[in-house]
Design a protein around this motif. Structure first.
Motif, mmCIF file in Angstrom:
data_model
loop_
_atom_site.group_PDB
_atom_site.id
_atom_site.type_symbol
_atom_site.label_atom_id
_atom_site.label_comp_id
_atom_site.label_asym_id
_atom_site.label_seq_id
_atom_site.Cartn_x
_atom_site.Cartn_y
_atom_site.Cartn_z
ATOM 1 N N ARG A 171 53.287 22.838 80.950
ATOM 2 C CA ARG A 171 54.711 22.707 80.655
ATOM 3 C C ARG A 171 55.315 21.395 81.163
ATOM 4 O O ARG A 171 56.452 21.075 80.856
ATOM 5 C CB ARG A 171 55.464 23.895 81.243
ATOM 6 N N VAL A 172 54.552 20.648 81.946
ATOM 7 C CA VAL A 172 55.041 19.366 82.449
ATOM 8 C C VAL A 172 55.085 18.366 81.291
ATOM 9 O O VAL A 172 54.101 18.200 80.578
ATOM 10 C CB VAL A 172 54.128 18.829 83.581
ATOM 11 N N THR A 173 56.221 17.714 81.107
ATOM 12 C CA THR A 173 56.364 16.774 79.991
ATOM 13 C C THR A 173 56.375 15.311 80.437
ATOM 14 O O THR A 173 56.278 14.419 79.602
ATOM 15 C CB THR A 173 57.649 17.074 79.198
ATOM 16 N N ALA A 174 56.465 15.059 81.739
ATOM 17 C CA ALA A 174 56.484 13.679 82.221
ATOM 18 C C ALA A 174 55.142 12.986 81.973
ATOM 19 O O ALA A 174 55.090 11.825 81.587
ATOM 20 C CB ALA A 174 56.828 13.643 83.710
ATOM 21 N N SER A 175 54.061 13.694 82.205
ATOM 22 C CA SER A 175 52.719 13.188 81.890
ATOM 23 C C SER A 175 51.912 14.389 81.415
ATOM 24 O O SER A 175 51.708 15.347 82.146
ATOM 25 C CB SER A 175 52.070 12.544 83.107
ATOM 26 N N LEU A 176 51.482 14.341 80.178
ATOM 27 C CA LEU A 176 50.810 15.489 79.571
ATOM 28 C C LEU A 176 49.439 15.733 80.202
ATOM 29 O O LEU A 176 48.721 14.794 80.536
ATOM 30 C CB LEU A 176 50.661 15.282 78.067
ATOM 31 N N ALA A 177 49.083 17.028 80.326
ATOM 32 C CA ALA A 177 47.814 17.414 80.936
ATOM 33 C C ALA A 177 46.645 17.285 79.963
ATOM 34 O O ALA A 177 45.495 17.338 80.374
ATOM 35 C CB ALA A 177 47.909 18.858 81.442
ATOM 36 N N THR A 178 46.943 17.121 78.684
ATOM 37 C CA THR A 178 45.897 17.000 77.676
ATOM 38 C C THR A 178 46.161 15.762 76.830
ATOM 39 O O THR A 178 47.195 15.112 76.958
ATOM 40 C CB THR A 178 45.864 18.235 76.743
ATOM 41 N N MET A 179 45.237 15.470 75.932
ATOM 42 C CA MET A 179 45.393 14.327 75.028
ATOM 43 C C MET A 179 46.144 14.715 73.750
ATOM 44 O O MET A 179 46.305 13.907 72.858
ATOM 45 C CB MET A 179 44.023 13.770 74.653
ATOM 46 N N LEU A 180 46.593 15.967 73.659
ATOM 47 C CA LEU A 180 47.283 16.430 72.462
ATOM 48 C C LEU A 180 48.715 15.897 72.432
ATOM 49 O O LEU A 180 49.516 16.206 73.314
ATOM 50 C CB LEU A 180 47.320 17.953 72.417
ATOM 51 N N PRO A 181 49.079 15.124 71.427
ATOM 52 C CA PRO A 181 50.451 14.620 71.362
ATOM 53 C C PRO A 181 51.462 15.734 71.099
ATOM 54 O O PRO A 181 52.644 15.572 71.367
ATOM 55 C CB PRO A 181 50.408 13.627 70.201
ATOM 56 N N TRP A 182 51.011 16.864 70.602
ATOM 57 C CA TRP A 182 51.894 17.996 70.304
ATOM 58 C C TRP A 182 51.779 19.099 71.363
ATOM 59 O O TRP A 182 52.145 20.229 71.124
ATOM 60 C CB TRP A 182 51.582 18.558 68.917
ATOM 61 N N GLN A 183 51.306 18.750 72.549
ATOM 62 C CA GLN A 183 51.109 19.749 73.605
ATOM 63 C C GLN A 183 52.380 20.543 73.896
ATOM 64 O O GLN A 183 52.340 21.765 73.967
ATOM 65 C CB GLN A 183 50.617 19.082 74.885
ATOM 66 N N THR A 184 53.498 19.869 74.069
ATOM 67 C CA THR A 184 54.747 20.552 74.410
ATOM 68 C C THR A 184 55.118 21.562 73.329
ATOM 69 O O THR A 184 55.452 22.712 73.631
ATOM 70 C CB THR A 184 55.883 19.527 74.596
ATOM 71 N N THR A 185 55.038 21.164 72.075
ATOM 72 C CA THR A 185 55.356 22.062 70.965
ATOM 73 C C THR A 185 54.379 23.226 70.913
ATOM 74 O O THR A 185 54.776 24.375 70.688
ATOM 75 C CB THR A 185 55.333 21.287 69.633
ATOM 76 N N ALA A 186 53.101 22.945 71.132
ATOM 77 C CA ALA A 186 52.082 24.003 71.093
ATOM 78 C C ALA A 186 52.310 25.036 72.201
ATOM 79 O O ALA A 186 52.180 26.246 71.970
ATOM 80 C CB ALA A 186 50.692 23.405 71.212
ATOM 81 N N VAL A 187 52.655 24.576 73.387
ATOM 82 C CA VAL A 187 52.917 25.496 74.500
ATOM 83 C C VAL A 187 54.152 26.343 74.204
ATOM 84 O O VAL A 187 54.139 27.566 74.402
ATOM 85 C CB VAL A 187 53.080 24.728 75.828
ATOM 86 N N GLU A 188 55.217 25.725 73.715
ATOM 87 C CA GLU A 188 56.426 26.472 73.386
ATOM 88 C C GLU A 188 56.145 27.530 72.317
ATOM 89 O O GLU A 188 56.634 28.652 72.400
ATOM 90 C CB GLU A 188 57.526 25.518 72.917
#
Length: 79
Positions: free
Chosen positions: A7-24
């Protein structure tokens, strides 16, 4: 800890550019613990799967979720 890190958006934990959207989306569709562990947390899903499995003729009897696991895996220990 892993859920919080995703859920951290300052520096993503994965290489997925859509990580935030995928988690939500995962939280919205499957709840806050979308990778739950243990028989009790997954009992309803396993029971539904086993019912469908039997109804579709893939198993001759309707199994219980406990029947899927070796008995010793159903015990929990704290070391």
């Amino acid at each position: 800890m892993a859920y919080e890190e995703l859920r951290v958006t300052a520096s993503l934990a994965t290489m997925l550019p859509w990580q935030t959207t995928a988690v939500e989306e995962a939280v919205r569709e499957m709840g806050p613990d979308w990778w739950s562990y243990g028989l009790q947390d997954n009992r309803a899903t396993l029971d539904t799967f086993l019912r469908y499995h039997n109804e579709q003729g893939l198993s001759p009897i309707r199994l219980t979720p406990e029947a899927l696991f070796a008995p010793e895996t159903l015990q929990s220990f704290k070391i």
